[in-house]
Design a protein around this motif. Structure first.
Motif, mmCIF file in Angstrom:
data_model
loop_
_atom_site.group_PDB
_atom_site.id
_atom_site.type_symbol
_atom_site.label_atom_id
_atom_site.label_comp_id
_atom_site.label_asym_id
_atom_site.label_seq_id
_atom_site.Cartn_x
_atom_site.Cartn_y
_atom_site.Cartn_z
ATOM 1 N N GLU A 151 65.952 9.725 37.933
ATOM 2 C CA GLU A 151 66.078 9.023 39.206
ATOM 3 C C GLU A 151 64.749 8.380 39.586
ATOM 4 N N PHE A 152 64.834 7.402 40.499
ATOM 5 C CA PHE A 152 63.638 6.639 40.869
ATOM 6 C C PHE A 152 62.515 7.538 41.378
ATOM 7 N N ALA A 153 62.857 8.506 42.214
ATOM 8 C CA ALA A 153 61.820 9.380 42.785
ATOM 9 C C ALA A 153 61.124 10.179 41.693
ATOM 10 N N VAL A 154 61.893 10.599 40.683
ATOM 11 C CA VAL A 154 61.302 11.348 39.571
ATOM 12 C C VAL A 154 60.396 10.439 38.753
ATOM 13 N N ILE A 155 60.843 9.193 38.540
ATOM 14 C CA ILE A 155 60.002 8.230 37.822
ATOM 15 C C ILE A 155 58.669 8.055 38.535
ATOM 16 N N ALA A 156 58.724 7.873 39.855
ATOM 17 C CA ALA A 156 57.492 7.673 40.637
ATOM 18 C C ALA A 156 56.569 8.880 40.510
ATOM 19 N N ASP A 157 57.131 10.075 40.630
ATOM 20 C CA ASP A 157 56.310 11.291 40.514
ATOM 21 C C ASP A 157 55.741 11.439 39.108
ATOM 22 N N ASP A 158 56.540 11.106 38.101
ATOM 23 C CA ASP A 158 56.079 11.223 36.718
ATOM 24 C C ASP A 158 54.947 10.243 36.420
ATOM 25 N N VAL A 159 55.104 9.014 36.891
ATOM 26 C CA VAL A 159 54.067 8.012 36.639
ATOM 27 C C VAL A 159 52.765 8.413 37.317
ATOM 28 N N LEU A 160 52.860 8.899 38.550
ATOM 29 C CA LEU A 160 51.669 9.376 39.248
ATOM 30 C C LEU A 160 51.051 10.555 38.515
ATOM 31 N N ASP A 161 51.883 11.463 38.031
ATOM 32 C CA ASP A 161 51.376 12.667 37.368
ATOM 33 C C ASP A 161 50.663 12.339 36.058
ATOM 34 N N VAL A 162 51.229 11.406 35.266
ATOM 35 C CA VAL A 162 50.565 11.095 33.991
ATOM 36 C C VAL A 162 49.266 10.315 34.224
ATOM 37 N N LEU A 163 49.204 9.542 35.316
ATOM 38 C CA LEU A 163 47.939 8.881 35.639
ATOM 39 C C LEU A 163 46.883 9.919 36.007
ATOM 40 N N ASP A 164 47.262 10.865 36.874
ATOM 41 C CA ASP A 164 46.332 11.933 37.232
ATOM 42 C C ASP A 164 45.919 12.743 36.004
ATOM 43 N N GLU A 165 46.873 12.994 35.121
ATOM 44 C CA GLU A 165 46.589 13.752 33.906
ATOM 45 C C GLU A 165 45.590 13.017 33.021
ATOM 46 N N ALA A 166 45.758 11.685 32.921
ATOM 47 C CA ALA A 166 44.841 10.891 32.097
ATOM 48 C C ALA A 166 43.414 10.938 32.631
ATOM 49 N N HIS A 167 43.273 11.093 33.948
ATOM 50 C CA HIS A 167 41.941 11.256 34.537
ATOM 51 C C HIS A 167 41.446 12.702 34.359
ATOM 52 N N ARG A 168 42.366 13.668 34.552
ATOM 53 C CA ARG A 168 41.976 15.077 34.489
ATOM 54 C C ARG A 168 41.593 15.521 33.081
#
Length: 466
Positions: A151-168
């Motif tokens: 779902e769209f909300a999951v996509i948004a959370d996933d995209v944010l999470d992988v961006l944060d992960e790439a920084h972390r």
């Protein structure tokens, strides 16, 4: 001289004792398209590894798809541009523009509450790749019903999470580390400006969310080669605070760790803050330990929430914001001036027609007879034609900035929500740190008088009678 520092609130640099700097995108400038392309790449790879369809890997990076200040509607899969009142002025679902009627039907006349967890603000340069990839995946989801997208909300959370992960996880920083020239801009004029401000007795410090190893890497690369009066950036900056956890640094009371600049080792620190390198801590202890008032500190950053808004609300420090897109936008403003004049001319032509139509329609409603119906039709037709011409001019004007979203600082004739936040919380703003540092450390920035709506109305009415 054309000003490069723009003033929202009067600021006297003579009163400033401490000059604070964010590092990423402020003190150290990135080649933003290259960095965001790198982020886009790592995010795609991480999403595919999490089970997203392989087609995601093939998405190409298109930097024009997003600008700062947009808002992601996680539930509906839309991306929105708001005006200063948080009303929607443009919207996309995937890569398709949402027409006004559909937008009205979806959102009614409600204003967007950014405190609602269903909305995600795109408020930093580091967030652009997030918005771009979200729009692209929504487009894939809508066009490929046979593929398994969440779902769209999951996509948004996933995209944010992988961006944060790439920084972390350090993957982005490792890529930058091996190719600094590609991603980081060296600016000798900034270093010269820092040394000039030091000569005037200003104490300069850094507060960054980056860790010490990455901070040292960038400062060694972009500061040390251009120093003339100092041997190392350690002599330039009174205090360097790494892994600061902004905006938490500005409102919490975390403890400091003292960093050994030689090997990066850290120990608990309980004494009064002094010159050196630290990790964590809080703005409250900074001002207390250095016996400095909030309005004697000017902090400069690029993140409207993490650097400016919370700092202004919670600490009372003076604030300056770096908006790197501003340089191009100001240039395009000059090029767009003939179009703006043409739009104003059409508006002046339309206004008396609308006034005449209002009188006739009012008369029709109140008396029910004696109204020239033919004239009403003529007026409606003329107004419709002018509206069509204005719409065409507005589209041409928008394309001079960003094909999808238009100007960064405006939504049509209104301020964008992003510009409104800058206006509220940044005392001054500029395209890059060097624009401030090239000025005298004794500069007095005076805010211009702003006419109120009633004052402006009377002024325009007076001009019309002259």
């Amino acid at each position: 001289m054309i000003p490069k520092v723009y003033v929202n609130r009067t600021l006297n640099l003579k009163r400033i004792k401490f000059l604070g700097l964010d590092m990423d995108h402020t003190l150290i400038r990135y080649r933003t398209p290259e960095f965001e392309r790198l982020s886009h790449l790592y995010m795609k790879e991480k999403l595919v590894r999490r089970g997203y369809p392989e087609i995601v890997r093939g998405l190409e990076f298109h930097e024009d798809l997003a600008i700062r200040g947009l808002v992601i509607d996680k539930t509906r899969g839309n991306v929105l541009k708001l005006n200063r009142h948080s009303a929607i002025r443009a919207s996309y679902h995937g890569l398709k523009s949402i027409d006004f009627k559909t937008q009205q039907k979806t959102y009614k006349s409600t204003y967007i509450d950014l405190a609602d967890a269903d909305y995600l603000a795109v408020d930093t340069a580091f967030s652009l790749s997030l918005a771009i990839l979200f729009m692209q995946i929504v487009e894939l989801k809508e066009g490929n019903s046979g593929l398994a997208f969440p779902e769209f909300a999951v996509i948004a959370d996933d995209v944010l999470d992988v961006l944060d992960e790439a920084h972390r996880d350090g993957s982005l920083k490792e890529a930058v580390k091996v190719d600094l020239d590609r991603y980081v801009i060296k600016d000798p004029s900034v270093v010269a400006g820092l040394e000039k401000f030091k000569k005037h007795g200003k104490k300069i410090f850094i507060v960054t969310n980056s860790d010490y190893t990455y901070t040292k890497l960038l400062l060694d690369y972009a500061i040390d080669p251009f120093l003339k009066d100092h041997k190392s950036w350690l002599e330039v900056f009174e205090v360097v605070i790494t892994s600061a956890q902004k905006p938490r640094y500005f409102y919490d009371n975390l403890k400091y760790l003292k960093v050994n600049p030689g090997d990066g080792t850290m120990v608990n620190y309980y004494d009064r803050l002094g010159p050196g390198v630290y990790q964590g801590g809080s703005a409250n202890s900074f001002t207390k330990d250095f016996h400095v008032m909030g309005d004697e500190i000017l902090y400069i950053g690029d993140h409207i929430y993490g650097d400016i808004l919370r700092l202004k609300k919670d600490c009372g420090w003076r604030t300056a914001m770096v908006i790197e897109e501003l340089s191009r936008e100001v240039g395009q403003n000059h090029l767009a001036e003939p179009l703006n004049v043409d739009i104003d001319c059409h508006m002046r032509t339309k206004e008396p027609l609308e006034e005449e139509l209002t009188v006739l329609m009012t008369q029709k409603s109140e008396t029910g007879h004696g109204v020239d119906e033919k004239r009403i039709e003529e007026l409606q037709h003329q107004i419709s034609e002018i509206d069509g011409q204005i719409s065409l001019l507005i589209r041409q004007q928008q394309n001079m900035y960003n094909h999808y979203w238009g100007q960064l600082m405006r939504s049509g004739n209104e301020e964008s929500y992003f510009a409104h936040q800058v206006d509220r919380f940044a005392c001054v703003y500029m395209a890059k740190l060097g624009d401030l540092l090239e000025l005298s450390p004794r500069t007095y920035f005076r805010a211009p008088r702003r006419p109120l709506a009633h004052e402006l109305a009377h002024e325009l009415a007076h001009e019309g009678t002259v």
